[in-house]
Design an enzyme around this catalytic site. Structure first.
Site, short mmCIF file in Angstrom:
data_model
loop_
_atom_site.label_atom_id
_atom_site.label_comp_id
_atom_site.label_asym_id
_atom_site.label_seq_id
_atom_site.Cartn_x
_atom_site.Cartn_y
_atom_site.Cartn_z
N PHE A 30 -54.80 -10.08 -41.27
CA PHE A 30 -53.51 -10.47 -41.87
C PHE A 30 -52.94 -9.25 -42.58
O PHE A 30 -53.61 -8.63 -43.40
CB PHE A 30 -53.70 -11.61 -42.87
CG PHE A 30 -52.41 -12.07 -43.50
CD1 PHE A 30 -51.63 -13.03 -42.88
CD2 PHE A 30 -51.96 -11.52 -44.69
CE1 PHE A 30 -50.43 -13.45 -43.44
CE2 PHE A 30 -50.77 -11.93 -45.26
CZ PHE A 30 -50.00 -12.90 -44.63
N LYS B 48 -51.43 -6.57 -54.40
CA LYS B 48 -52.02 -7.66 -55.17
C LYS B 48 -52.51 -7.19 -56.54
O LYS B 48 -51.72 -7.02 -57.45
CB LYS B 48 -53.13 -8.32 -54.35
CG LYS B 48 -52.61 -9.07 -53.12
CD LYS B 48 -53.66 -9.88 -52.44
CE LYS B 48 -53.13 -10.59 -51.21
NZ LYS B 48 -52.14 -11.66 -51.51
N ASP C 280 -56.40 -1.61 -44.60
CA ASP C 280 -55.55 -2.50 -45.39
C ASP C 280 -56.42 -3.07 -46.51
O ASP C 280 -57.20 -3.99 -46.29
CB ASP C 280 -55.01 -3.61 -44.49
CG ASP C 280 -54.20 -4.67 -45.25
OD1 ASP C 280 -54.28 -4.71 -46.49
OD2 ASP C 280 -53.53 -5.48 -44.59
#
Length: 407
Positions: A147, A261, A232
């Site tokens: 993702f 995040k 990532d």
């Protein structure tokens, strides 16, 4: 257990819910509560009900809710400079870039506001590398179950089969292969490949760890073909996995790393880091209105400093092991399976596809957990979580499992 209010919601809550349901664009199914404040490990809604938060804003609130260091950083910086423009350096931008390069194996930083923006930056840089050094190669190989975000390009990069028909036509130039399958990755590399991009731990995909031999093999494959390796680390970076960055678990250096995040502790912030030899952009090829925005830079400095000084990576390792041990102690009783994770990125499987129902029932017991799929529960609490918090979470989880399994 906290007291759970019963009866009709207050008029204020009803008005707010009506406004939200009528005016906010529908993009997600949300519970009928209005969150009003947060502190540490807890959220409170407008009815005064508290919730022990074990998803932390989807791994965002690294320091918990409303941490003092963010309050101080925002107040001090907002009194000094809120925004200049992306056309200028600013003091906290220079300081934060230096801080990140000193903590990592990278030399250069590009700042954004979201994880998808950081990943877009990584893809653009990889394609620039392909244009300059690989005869126009532009393909990026990613993995099924990965993702990378919700922009059109990042949805194209993400290996979710059910996303394939959405918002067609997709952005071309991405190939998807099975995760942890080095042979499949090797077969996918061609003259058009400029990079391989993976999450070292697939978070949204259900918490699946990359095998050490797989990551080592990817590094060797990239070196062999002269292509870039992109990590990532939007979800895994800044202490989440028990080390400051997940690449440290593997003894491998990626060429590009993305962060998001937890880097802002709840303030919109992301970063793309790379080595000096890939410092390839020309003026106008990459940018953004909020690149290096002073408020975000000041918050980022404060959050990263707190993670390092409070040794929250070590806390993630210790509490992650404690949490997994607690889950294993109740696994047989509740038929929990495949308890897995790294640091404070943990998941387990249910015997039935009841994860969304379990997450909804947990909220009624003052516990926030994530159903990442029909039968998978994911736990990504703030890095400040304590043994007492884990004990309380397990108590509320058992209470919820008892109720759901008897329905």
């Amino acid at each position: 257990m906290p007291n759970r209010s019963v009866g009709a919601p207050s008029s204020e809550t009803m008005e707010l819910l009506e406004a939200a349901e009528n005016a906010v664009l529908f993009t997600a199914v949300r519970p009928a509560v209005i969150m009003e404040k947060g502190e540490g490990m807890y959220l409170w809604d407008t009815e005064g009900r508290s919730y022990l938060d074990f998803i932390g804003g989807w791994a965002v609130n690294a320091l918990g809710h409303s941490p003092h260091v963010i309050q101080v950083a925002l107040a001090a910086q907002s009194a000094q400079l809120v925004n200049a423009s992306p056309g200028f350096y600013n003091k906290p931008m220079a300081q934060f870039a230096k801080q990140l390069t000193e903590l990592t194996v990278f030399d250069r930083v590009f700042f954004g506001s979201s994880g998808a923006e950081a990943n877009e930056s990584a893809i653009k840089l990889a394609r620039k590398y392909g244009a300059v050094h690989r005869g126009g190669a532009y393909e990026i190989i990613t993995t099924l179950g990965g993702f990378h975000g919700r922009t059109l390009a990042m949805m194209s990069a993400t290996g979710k089969p059910y996303w394939e028909p959405l918002f067609a036509p997709k952005v071309p130039g991405f190939r998807h292969v099975p995760f942890n399958d080095l042979d499949a990755m090797r077969e996918a590399v061609s003259e058009q490949t400029c990079a391989i991009m993976i999450e070292p731990v697939q978070g949204e995909g259900g918490v699946h760890l990359a095998d050490p031999a797989y990551v080592t093999g990817l590094r060797e494959l990239c070196d062999e073909h002269g292509i870039l390796l992109i990590f990532d680390e939007i979800q895994t970076g800044l202490g989440r996995t028990g080390k400051l960055f997940a690449y440290e678990h593997y003894g491998v250096e990626p060429d590009i790393m993305t962060l998001g995040k937890g880097i802002g502790g709840g303030f919109p912030l992301s970063a793309m880091l790379t080595k000096e030899r890939y410092n390839l952009f020309e003026p106008g090829e990459q940018g953004g209105t909020y690149t290096g925005q002073p408020l975000a830079m000041a918050v980022g400095q404060a959050v990263v400093r707190a993670i390092v000084e409070q040794q929250l990576s070590e806390n993630a390792k210790e509490l992650g092991e404690y949490l997994q041990a607690g889950l294993k102690s109740i696994a047989k009783r509740y038929q929990l399976a495949n308890i897995r994770g790294l640091g404070l990125l943990i998941a387990f499987d249910l015997s039935q596809p009841a994860a969304p129902r379990l997450a909804a029932a947990a909220m009624e017991n003052g516990l926030i957990i994530n159903a990442s799929s029909a039968s998978v529960i994911r736990l990504i609490p703030p890095l400040i979580v304590s043994h007492a918090d884990v004990d309380e979470m397990l108590k509320r989880l058992c209470l919820t499992l008892d109720a759901v399994q008897h329905v």
